[in-house]
Each structure stands twice: as structure tokens, then as C-alpha cells.
Design an enzyme around this catalytic site. Structure first.
Site, short mmCIF file in Angstrom:
data_model
loop_
_atom_site.label_atom_id
_atom_site.label_comp_id
_atom_site.label_asym_id
_atom_site.label_seq_id
_atom_site.Cartn_x
_atom_site.Cartn_y
_atom_site.Cartn_z
N ASP A 11 -25.22 -19.69 -1.29
CA ASP A 11 -25.54 -18.35 -0.82
C ASP A 11 -24.26 -17.51 -0.82
O ASP A 11 -23.50 -17.53 -1.78
CB ASP A 11 -26.21 -18.45 0.56
CG ASP A 11 -26.83 -17.15 1.02
OD1 ASP A 11 -28.02 -16.93 0.70
OD2 ASP A 11 -26.15 -16.36 1.69
N ASP B 36 -36.31 -22.84 -4.26
CA ASP B 36 -35.69 -21.60 -3.80
C ASP B 36 -36.13 -20.45 -4.73
O ASP B 36 -35.72 -20.40 -5.88
CB ASP B 36 -34.18 -21.72 -3.81
CG ASP B 36 -33.48 -20.47 -3.27
OD1 ASP B 36 -34.20 -19.56 -2.81
OD2 ASP B 36 -32.25 -20.41 -3.31
N HIS C 276 -34.05 -22.89 0.15
CA HIS C 276 -32.76 -22.20 -0.03
C HIS C 276 -31.62 -22.91 0.69
O HIS C 276 -30.55 -23.12 0.11
CB HIS C 276 -32.89 -20.76 0.46
CG HIS C 276 -31.67 -19.93 0.22
ND1 HIS C 276 -31.20 -19.64 -1.04
CD2 HIS C 276 -30.81 -19.32 1.09
CE1 HIS C 276 -30.12 -18.89 -0.96
NE2 HIS C 276 -29.86 -18.69 0.34
#
Length: 298
Positions: free
Chosen positions: A120, A245, A275
Site C-alpha cells: 500500500d 485485492d 488487500h
């Protein structure tokens, strides 16, 4: 100095699976960065970088196995997250500042031969650190992240960005749960909420989606420069993306095609989860980190 909020230590008491000693570094702006530093000081450093809206707690199930394999693990909290200080106005944050803050911390730690593990926003910041100082890094393990440079935003991300801007509530723990297959306990959800007891303390978490350079964005030129460096990065670069994801699925293809260290790397793998793969498959992600670190030593 901009007004900053420091989450009381009492908010972090008795967090499940997080009996880890805090360490702190004061940035030149007077902002305090929290980080974990586990394992042998002479071990190869593994830098675990979290994303949005999590904090170093995300890596609690990965730190032990990597330390047991003989590595030194460092896991900072980005400014605005975890036990690090939090600016209370969204306009006070920028992508460039996040990179600069972590670059200052990294310089102060004086690390070399680093193995980066990122996901991320941990990748948006971490890969920029690699591009800024490639000689410091020995390898990269990338999971569910990227280095966007003006591409169109996926529909799932556009919805997330809109939610972060307009939702009257921003329940951090529930957001983590919604992007995790594994059912988090109430105590784990509370641990993700712990850093953010006030509305103002969530300013950094709220603005992060709007800072991602998908579409027109002031950060695009810096991203393109970083890609130029990554296109010459021939050290081990492992992609460990998950299978569920909706935002980053398929994002590994660009790295496999453009980063020399990823092209002939046999360690790429697909992990099982959503995710936040650190919650769904910490064993698989940790194994990728250890195997990549070993490959870097050859």
C-alpha cells in the site's frame, strides 16, 4: 511548527500480539517518529513499511519469523499514523513530505544493505526511498502496492477516495476488516483504532487516498524520475501480491516487465488474501521476505 497531535500512550496498552518496545526519533521539524527495532543489531536490516490507514501493528505476525531467521526488523509508523505524531490539518500533508520525513529517519538510522518489505502506501514511500538511495538497498519485496505515475484510477480506488473525502465517519478498524479476509478480533480492530481517538488525529489517514498520483497530480514528475531509477535496479525484487485485492490486482506485471531485478526472479508468488495481506497470509509474506533476503546475499 504545525500543530501536531500525539496519541496518549494509554491508548496502546495491552494490544494483542504486540509486546514490542517502542523507539523514537525526532525529525528536524520537531515531529516524533515511532519505530520498532527487533532482532540482532548486526543482522541484515529488513525495513517493513505500512500503508493506509494502518500502522506498524500490521506487521506483528511477520516480525517474529523474520527475526528468528537472523534478520534485524525495523518498522516505522509514518507521520500521521500509529505512535508517530499526527498533523491535524489535511492540507499539511503531501506525498513529498512523507518521503522526506522517512528519508530523514532512514538517514539518522544509518542503515545499509536494506531489504524493503512494503505494501500500500508503504510502497509509495518505500520505493521512492529506494529510488532516492538505491545503494542503500539490497532487495525489495512488494505486496499489494505500486508506484503510480498518473495512470487512471481503478474504479475500486475512486470509490475509496470518495469515501475518504466525504464519509462523515472514518472507522479505521472496520476499514481494515473490510479489506481483510480473516475475521479480526474485537481487540485487533480496537488496536487499529487506537492511534486515532479524535477526528483531528485522522487527518493524515483521511487525506492519503487523495495524495495517490493516479490521474493528474503534482507528484507525477517525481514518480517518473523514480521509475527511471527502478528500471536500472538489478537487485532481487520480489512481487508477492494477493489474489483478492480489487485495487492492486495485476499491479505486479509492470514491475516484472520493467525492473531488472524482477524479470528473472523465481521468487514471485501469489498470496491468498485481500488487500492487507499481512493479516491474511503473514506466513507467506514473511517467507517471501526471508527467501528474497537470502537471494540478495548470494
Amino acid at each position: 511548527m504545525p500543530l501536531a497531535y500525539r496519541t496518549p500512550d494509554s491508548r496502546f496498552a495491552n494490544l494483542p500480539d504486540y509486546p514490542l518496545k517502542p523507539h523514537y526519533h525526532m525529525l528536524r521539524e520537531g515531529l516524533r517518529v515511532h519505530y520498532l527495532d527487533e532482532g540482532p543489531r548486526d543482522g541484515t536490516p529488513v525495513l517493513m513499511m505500512h500503508g493506509e490507514p494502518s500502522w506498524s501493528y500490521l506487521y506483528r505476525h511477520m516480525i517474529g519469523p523474520v527475526v528468528e531467521a537472523g534478520y534485524r526488523v525495523l518498522a516505522p509508523d509514518l507521520i500521521g499514523f500509529g505512535k508517530s505524531d499526527k498533523l491535524t490539518k489535511k492540507a499539511e500533508y503531501s506525498y513529498a513530505l512523507h518521503v522526506a520525513w522517512m528519508r530523514d529517519w532512514l538517514d539518522a538510522m544509518d542503515l545499509s544493505n536494506i531489504v524493503l518489505a512494503c505494501q500500500d502506501w508503504g510502497s509509495l514511500v518505500g520505493l521512492r526511498l529506494v529510488a532516492d538511495t538505491p545503494d542503500r538497498f539490497a532487495a525489495v519485496v512488494l505486496a499489494n502496492g505500486g508506484l503510480p505515475a498518473g495512470e487512471p484510477a481503478p474504479e475500486a480506488f475512486r470509490k475509496w477516495r470518495t469515501f475518504s473525502k466525504r464519509s462523515p465517519v472514518f472507522p479505521i478498524g472496520r476499514i481494515l476488516q473490510q479489506a481483510t479476509v480473516r475475521e479480526l478480533s474485537k481487540a485487533e480492530v480496537a488496536a487499529y483504532d487506537a492511534p486515532f481517538p479524535t477526528r483531528a488525529s485522522k487527518a493524515g489517514a483521511r487525506i492519503f487516498p487523495s495524495l495517490v498520483p493516479l490521474g493528474a497530480n503534482e507528484a507525477v514528475p517525481d514518480q517518473l524520475k523514480a521509475w527511471e531509477v527502478l528500471e536500472g535496479f538489478d537487485k532481487p525484487f520480489t512481487c508477492s501480491f494477493s489474489d483478492r485485492d480489487p485495487i492492486t490486482r495485476g499491479g505486479d506485471a509492470k514491475f516484472r516487465a520493467r525492473v531488472p531485478g524482477a524479470k528473472d526472479n523465481p521468487l514471485h508468488r501469489t498470496l491468498r488474501g485481500h488487500h492487507f495481506i499481512q493479516e491474511d497470509d503473514p506466513e507467506g509474506f514473511a517467507a517471501a521476505v526471508i527467501e528474497t533476503a537470502k537471494r540478495a546475499e548470494v
